[in-house]
Design a protein around this motif. Sequence first.
Motif, short mmCIF file in Angstrom:
data_model
loop_
_atom_site.label_atom_id
_atom_site.label_comp_id
_atom_site.label_asym_id
_atom_site.label_seq_id
_atom_site.Cartn_x
_atom_site.Cartn_y
_atom_site.Cartn_z
N ASN A 258 0.83 -1.21 0.00
CA ASN A 258 0.00 0.00 0.00
C ASN A 258 0.86 1.26 0.00
OD1 ASN A 258 -2.40 -1.58 0.19
ND2 ASN A 258 -2.02 -1.80 2.39
N GLY A 259 1.84 1.29 -0.89
CA GLY A 259 2.70 2.45 -0.99
C GLY A 259 1.94 3.71 -1.40
N LYS A 260 2.39 4.86 -0.88
CA LYS A 260 1.76 6.14 -1.18
C LYS A 260 2.82 7.15 -1.58
CE LYS A 260 -2.04 5.50 2.15
NZ LYS A 260 -2.74 6.10 3.31
N THR A 261 2.48 8.01 -2.52
CA THR A 261 3.38 9.08 -2.93
C THR A 261 2.57 10.18 -3.59
OG1 THR A 261 5.34 9.64 -4.26
CG2 THR A 261 3.84 8.02 -5.18
N ASP A 262 3.08 11.41 -3.49
CA ASP A 262 2.39 12.55 -4.09
C ASP A 262 2.96 12.90 -5.46
OD1 ASP A 262 0.69 12.78 -2.02
OD2 ASP A 262 1.40 14.71 -1.27
N ARG A 263 4.07 12.34 -5.80
CA ARG A 263 4.64 12.60 -7.13
C ARG A 263 5.40 11.38 -7.61
NH1 ARG A 263 10.02 16.47 -6.75
NH2 ARG A 263 11.18 15.21 -5.27
N SER A 264 5.46 11.22 -8.90
CA SER A 264 6.18 10.09 -9.49
C SER A 264 6.43 10.40 -10.96
CB SER A 264 5.37 8.79 -9.35
OG SER A 264 4.09 8.94 -9.93
N MET A 265 7.45 9.79 -11.50
CA MET A 265 7.75 9.92 -12.93
C MET A 265 8.41 8.63 -13.41
SD MET A 265 10.15 12.59 -15.08
CE MET A 265 8.96 13.92 -15.12
N ALA A 306 5.83 0.72 -9.00
CA ALA A 306 6.82 1.39 -9.84
C ALA A 306 6.74 2.90 -9.67
CB ALA A 306 6.61 1.01 -11.30
N LEU A 307 5.54 3.44 -9.53
CA LEU A 307 5.39 4.88 -9.32
C LEU A 307 5.87 5.30 -7.95
CD1 LEU A 307 3.50 4.33 -11.81
CD2 LEU A 307 2.13 6.25 -11.00
N VAL A 308 5.60 4.46 -6.95
CA VAL A 308 6.09 4.78 -5.60
C VAL A 308 7.62 4.76 -5.59
CG1 VAL A 308 6.13 4.01 -3.19
CG2 VAL A 308 4.00 3.87 -4.52
N LYS A 309 8.22 3.78 -6.25
CA LYS A 309 9.67 3.66 -6.27
C LYS A 309 10.32 4.87 -6.95
CE LYS A 309 13.85 2.39 -6.22
NZ LYS A 309 14.61 2.69 -4.98
N SER A 310 9.66 5.46 -7.94
CA SER A 310 10.27 6.57 -8.66
C SER A 310 10.52 7.78 -7.77
CB SER A 310 9.38 6.98 -9.84
OG SER A 310 8.16 7.54 -9.39
N SER A 318 11.48 -2.75 -2.31
CA SER A 318 10.43 -3.72 -2.58
C SER A 318 9.09 -3.14 -2.16
CB SER A 318 10.68 -5.03 -1.80
OG SER A 318 11.87 -5.65 -2.25
N TYR A 319 8.15 -3.20 -3.08
CA TYR A 319 6.78 -2.77 -2.81
C TYR A 319 5.84 -3.84 -3.35
CZ TYR A 319 9.04 1.78 -2.28
OH TYR A 319 9.86 2.81 -1.88
N ASP A 320 4.87 -4.20 -2.53
CA ASP A 320 3.89 -5.21 -2.93
C ASP A 320 4.56 -6.49 -3.42
OD1 ASP A 320 1.87 -3.40 -2.31
OD2 ASP A 320 1.88 -2.56 -4.33
N ASP A 321 5.58 -6.93 -2.68
CA ASP A 321 6.29 -8.18 -2.95
C ASP A 321 7.01 -8.18 -4.29
OD1 ASP A 321 5.33 -9.21 -0.53
OD2 ASP A 321 3.49 -9.94 -1.48
N GLU A 322 7.34 -7.01 -4.81
CA GLU A 322 8.09 -6.93 -6.06
C GLU A 322 9.23 -5.93 -5.88
OE1 GLU A 322 7.36 -6.40 -10.89
OE2 GLU A 322 5.69 -6.23 -9.47
N THR A 323 10.38 -6.27 -6.44
CA THR A 323 11.56 -5.42 -6.28
C THR A 323 11.68 -4.46 -7.45
OG1 THR A 323 12.69 -7.23 -5.14
CG2 THR A 323 14.06 -5.43 -5.96
N TYR A 324 12.01 -3.21 -7.12
CA TYR A 324 12.10 -2.16 -8.13
C TYR A 324 13.41 -1.41 -8.01
CZ TYR A 324 7.03 -2.74 -8.62
OH TYR A 324 5.78 -3.25 -8.82
N PRO A 348 -1.07 4.91 -7.22
CA PRO A 348 -1.02 4.80 -5.76
C PRO A 348 -1.87 5.91 -5.12
CG PRO A 348 0.95 5.88 -6.56
CD PRO A 348 0.15 5.50 -7.78
N GLU A 349 -2.10 5.79 -3.84
CA GLU A 349 -2.84 6.83 -3.12
C GLU A 349 -1.89 7.97 -2.74
OE1 GLU A 349 -6.08 6.94 -2.57
OE2 GLU A 349 -6.34 5.07 -3.68
N PRO A 350 -2.41 9.19 -2.60
CA PRO A 350 -1.57 10.30 -2.12
C PRO A 350 -1.14 10.10 -0.67
CG PRO A 350 -3.59 11.11 -3.19
CD PRO A 350 -3.75 9.64 -2.98
#
Length: 480
Positions: A258-265, A306-310, A318-324, A348-350
């Motif tokens: 349940n990763g959250k971020t306000d910006r991603s690219m 992927a958006l959270v990782k950016s 690792s987010y949601d059992d996947e490595t980025y 993702p959610e803000p």
Amino acid sequence: MSQVKFKTGAASFYVVAFSTLILLIIVASFTALVIAQITRSSNADLAQSAYDSALAGVEDAKLAFYNYQKCLAQGETADEGINDDGVVTCGEIIYAMDNPDKLGNLKCDVVSFILGRGKLDEDGGIQYGPVTIEESSEKGNNMSQAYTCATITTELGDYRATLSKSQPIKAVRPRFDGVEAKNIKKIRVSWGPENNSETQVQDSSFYFNNIVNGEVVFGSGPDAASNPATISVAILQTGESFNTDDFDKVYVDENGKNGKTDRSMVYLVPTGDVEVANKTVIGNYHGIYVSNPDTDVGTNLLSKGALVKSNDRSSESSYDDETYQNVPYVVYCEGTGDLACSVEIELPEPVSGERSDNTFVVVVGLPYGGPETTFSLEFFCKEGSNLCGQETIVSEDGETTPVDRTQAVLKGLQIGVDVTGRANDLFRRVETRLEANDDWALSIMGPLELTGSNDGNSVVLEKNMTVTCEYDFDSPEACK
């Protein structure tokens, strides 16, 4: 002994006859060629005139939509139906724009109706039809130029625009019809050259210069770009209230979900090799093509992790059992649709609560500045819900069935104009999207972010530093 007599001139007669026949064939062929070229030139001129007629209809559609906006700004509301009395009121204008499917035969003439360009018929009523394009007040309309059908659509299923070297970035703040931004769970981004529905990725019109030996490479300048182009997609979002520090934060729960971020690219690199896009191990890139074993059609799916990782500065997470890792994502472009490439992106959610309608922005850009690329954005709600409202399906026997709509309808973001122009018996059709011009997106192009202070613990870029070289897409070698 009998004498044999010969008539002179027979051979000359045959020579003249055959020569004349050959010359007639040559002249006839040349005449047919000349007539074909004249016809071709005439049709080309008529085609251009028909295209000009369609463009005139587009300009009239702008005026009609301006009248519609003016009526809304005055607080007017739609009337129930349209009176054929020759007087066009604001209530009728609003009704015609908001209810195109209820206009019947008037649907093609909605622009001429709003602009009051009907004609009196023999019974004294108002008749709407093709709007003629007068060449001049004296010569009239010798080529029978007119736009025969002009429709305006305010509710669209997607947002569509074009990126180029002169406009390499486009920021879109979506506005939905009866749908809140917090209910949007997925975005579909499609891009590529326009009108390539009959073209496959194996054709010479596509070239993938950013994929070499199964690895992503980054050249310099537009000459190194691929076609379809490599694009960047950025998401900006916040809750109803937020702090600027939230844009630098990434939140996950204790289980790394349940990763959250306000910006991603993310950067999306096209390929015509399905095996390259299927590659899921992390190295130089991350493939995101998911094949369907039951059908031949797969999906390019970019998960919200992927958006959270950016927005995460660590080398690997690792987010949601996947490595980025922060690497580009390779997309398999089938090239069989309206646009060659398509990616579904989970949102993702803000950080600071539910997504706000006022701060939700999608930014699409061309990192290499080319080639010219058309893109579209489609927005989807969660499947199995009625968060995007309902639509009515009409069967062949006329029965209506309401079903939950998964795709959000955009309203107030763009208007679609569809115009058919005529010149004599030749027709041209123009479809275009219109929207208000704004340059507020230019602030997003700033690549530098300065934080901290010059207190010995952190170093900030001094304001008195000068620019040594500014990149120019026309002269990429200048900064080397």
